[in-house]
Design an enzyme around this catalytic site. Structure first.
Site, PDB file in Angstrom:
ATOM      1  N   GLU A   1      12.277  -5.724   8.982  1.00 21.12           N
ATOM      2  CA  GLU A   1      13.159  -6.384   8.090  1.00 21.12           C
ATOM      3  C   GLU A   1      14.730  -6.510   8.567  1.00 21.12           C
ATOM      4  OE1 GLU A   1      13.318  -4.423   4.028  1.00 21.12           O
ATOM      5  OE2 GLU A   1      11.545  -3.538   4.811  1.00 21.12           O
TER       6      GLU A   1
ATOM      7  N   THR B   1       0.546  -1.401  -0.261  1.00 26.22           N
ATOM      8  CA  THR B   1       0.147   0.017  -0.267  1.00 26.22           C
ATOM      9  C   THR B   1       0.941   1.198  -0.002  1.00 26.22           C
ATOM     10  OG1 THR B   1      -0.489  -0.323   2.720  1.00 26.22           O
ATOM     11  CG2 THR B   1      -2.089  -1.395   0.899  1.00 26.22           C
TER      12      THR B   1
ATOM     13  N   GLY C   1      14.252   5.530   7.683  1.00 25.68           N
ATOM     14  CA  GLY C   1      13.780   4.712   6.605  1.00 25.68           C
ATOM     15  C   GLY C   1      13.204   3.551   6.058  1.00 25.68           C
TER      16      GLY C   1
ATOM     17  N   CYS D   1       8.672   0.608   5.609  1.00 26.09           N
ATOM     18  CA  CYS D   1       7.750   1.041   6.436  1.00 26.09           C
ATOM     19  C   CYS D   1       7.476   2.254   7.270  1.00 26.09           C
ATOM     20  CB  CYS D   1       7.450  -0.271   7.526  1.00 26.09           C
ATOM     21  SG  CYS D   1       7.443  -1.554   6.914  1.00 26.09           S
TER      22      CYS D   1
ATOM     23  N   ASN E   1       3.973   2.103  14.078  1.00 31.40           N
ATOM     24  CA  ASN E   1       4.871   2.972  13.682  1.00 31.40           C
ATOM     25  C   ASN E   1       5.768   4.626  13.363  1.00 31.40           C
ATOM     26  OD1 ASN E   1       5.617   0.588  12.211  1.00 31.40           O
ATOM     27  ND2 ASN E   1       4.555   0.462  10.521  1.00 31.40           N
TER      28      ASN E   1
ATOM     29  N   LYS F   1      -1.844  -0.351  13.934  1.00 30.14           N
ATOM     30  CA  LYS F   1      -0.083  -0.735  12.746  1.00 30.14           C
ATOM     31  C   LYS F   1       0.646   0.795  12.698  1.00 30.14           C
ATOM     32  CE  LYS F   1       2.550  -2.071   9.769  1.00 30.14           C
ATOM     33  NZ  LYS F   1       3.907  -3.053  10.535  1.00 30.14           N
TER      34      LYS F   1
ATOM     35  N   LEU G   1       6.652  -6.812  11.637  1.00 26.09           N
ATOM     36  CA  LEU G   1       8.692  -7.753  11.081  1.00 26.09           C
ATOM     37  C   LEU G   1       8.782  -6.684  11.009  1.00 26.09           C
ATOM     38  CD1 LEU G   1       6.633 -10.529   9.110  1.00 26.09           C
ATOM     39  CD2 LEU G   1       6.650 -10.412  11.504  1.00 26.09           C
TER      40      LEU G   1
ATOM     41  N   THR H   1      -0.109  -2.714   5.865  1.00 26.68           N
ATOM     42  CA  THR H   1      -1.088  -2.010   6.486  1.00 26.68           C
ATOM     43  C   THR H   1      -1.985  -0.307   5.457  1.00 26.68           C
ATOM     44  OG1 THR H   1       1.659  -1.983   7.343  1.00 26.68           O
ATOM     45  CG2 THR H   1      -0.095  -0.140   7.415  1.00 26.68           C
TER      46      THR H   1
END
Length: 400
Positions: free
Chosen positions: A125, A59, A228, A231, A179, A175, A123, A94
């Protein structure tokens, strides 16, 4: 699992992952060998006979700063008629709050009594496999508690982590809020580090002292070149736009985005000062291109952003990253960290790869033309670099 790209599909079917994520290739190979995992050329084929279907589509940020839902909406529309009656459709992507309720009203979803649920992923990276197998929490948003518990039991039964059962809109918001908070903590750490430089304090000590407060904790308080990846940038922007659409001005997030952009310019400024303002015609060694260590992802990477700024200012950049690649006029990819340092007027450490801690700094000094090292991750010890005869700049550490 559906994959339309033929080359990627061939790689996946042979157990090869077309991106770098520690431990994932072994997990996929084991799933294929046990015939518990399969890859298909279409989503419609992949969902045949499935009692649970996960939507894990991107998204990305749209023109207005919000989430572009076109890919996900099209996929759900395409496969809705192929879903099994009574299946669970779990949205891991998301998505803006209200998406699950909107999808639940699609005629074919209603007709087949498909239970659309929000099941966001958390999760990181570089540690996605471990995060999945050892989750902090499993969030499921549903209007049907029985369906939510079924998803939790059938899919996540053996896994640890707190089960958080909420309504779909709250799950979607969890979510975004998570973030946004992480991005805010990183931005706060950078803001404090920048002030420490001005007043002569050591940011590492200050942030360690803050992190030992049990009400705060140590996570996401490391200063650096800014956040960066795939997400945080898009989710902070999307949440800010969601708030705007509802008549609420989230000034905090607007400031977070502004400060994050300024941090990259600040690191570029450190390199420019290391070159005595003579950026054009200089050679800069760059260690790291990925947005963080243990991934090859360069999306919204601070390292790439700074590399672009340097080349636009006329510098020649010699870049090395253990996994990531990037093409840019004025940027040369080299084979190892020492090759990046060879003939460089200044060296920038932009990604926190563990490999960079192991470099022979005496050899780096022999190879460099200049003597300035800008450590945008505070990855290496100042004493080690200076003992080799080089000049060191960190973030929040000042210049001695």
């Amino acid at each position: 699992m559906g994959e339309r790209d033929e080359n990627r599909l061939t790689s996946l079917r042979s157990g090869r992952i077309p991106f770098f994520e520690p431990g994932l290739e072994d997990l996929v190979s084991a799933g294929l060998a046990q015939e518990r995992l399969g890859f298909y050329a279409s989503n419609r084929k992949a969902v045949e006979g499935a009692s649970v279907v996960f939507i894990t589509l991107p998204t990305p940020t749209g023109e207005d700063g919000g989430a572009d839902m076109s890919i996900l909406d099209q996929a759900v529309s395409d496969l809705a008629s192929d879903l099994e009656p009574g299946a669970a459709l779990a949205i891991k992507s998301t998505v803006p709050p209200g998406t699950v309720l909107r999808l639940s009203r699609l005629p074919e979803i209603i007709q087949k009594k498909v239970a659309v649920q929000a099941n966001p992923e958390f999760l990181r990276e570089g540690s996605a496999v471990a995060d999945f197998l050892q989750p902090d929490r499993i969030v499921i948003g549903s209007t049907d508690r029985e369906q939510a518990e079924r998803l939790a039991d059938e899919v996540y039964g053996p896994l640890p982590g707190k089960r958080i059962m909420v309504d779909p809109t709250s799950a979607e918001m969890i979510k975004y809020a998570s973030n946004a908070y992480l991005a805010t903590r990183l931005t706060f750490a950078n803001s404090i580090a920048n002030l420490c430089e001005e007043i002569g304090a050591d940011a590492a000590s200050v942030l360690e002292g803050i992190g030992h407060d049990h009400r705060i904790g140590p996570h996401y308080l490391a200063p650096g070149p800014g956040y960066g990846g795939s997400c945080l940038p898009k989710d902070v922007s999307a949440l800010h736009e969601i708030a705007r659409q509802h008549g609420h001005d989230l000034q905090l997030l607007a400031t977070v985005m502004e400060v994050n952009g300024n941090q990259r310019r600040r690191i570029f400024g450190k390199v420019a000062r290391a070159l005595c303002g003579e950026v054009s015609g200089s050679t800069v060694g760059l260690w790291g291109l990925s947005f963080k260590a243990d991934t090859d992802d360069i999306r919204h990477s601070p390292a790439v952003d700074i590399a672009v700024r340097l080349t636009r200012a006329g510098a020649n950049v010699q870049a090395y990253d253990p996994q990531a690649e990037f093409s840019l006029p004025g940027l040369e990819l080299v084979a190892d960290p020492l090759a990046a340092a060879a003939g460089a007027d200044a060296l920038l450490i932009a990604t926190e790869w563990e490999q960079f801690r192991q470099v022979d700094w005496g050899r780096v000094r022999e190879l460099m033309r200049g003597s300035e090292v800008v450590d945008a991750r505070n990855l290496v010890a100042r004493e080690v670099v200076e003992a080799a005869g080089l000049c060191y700049q960190g973030v929040g550490r000042g210049v001695r």
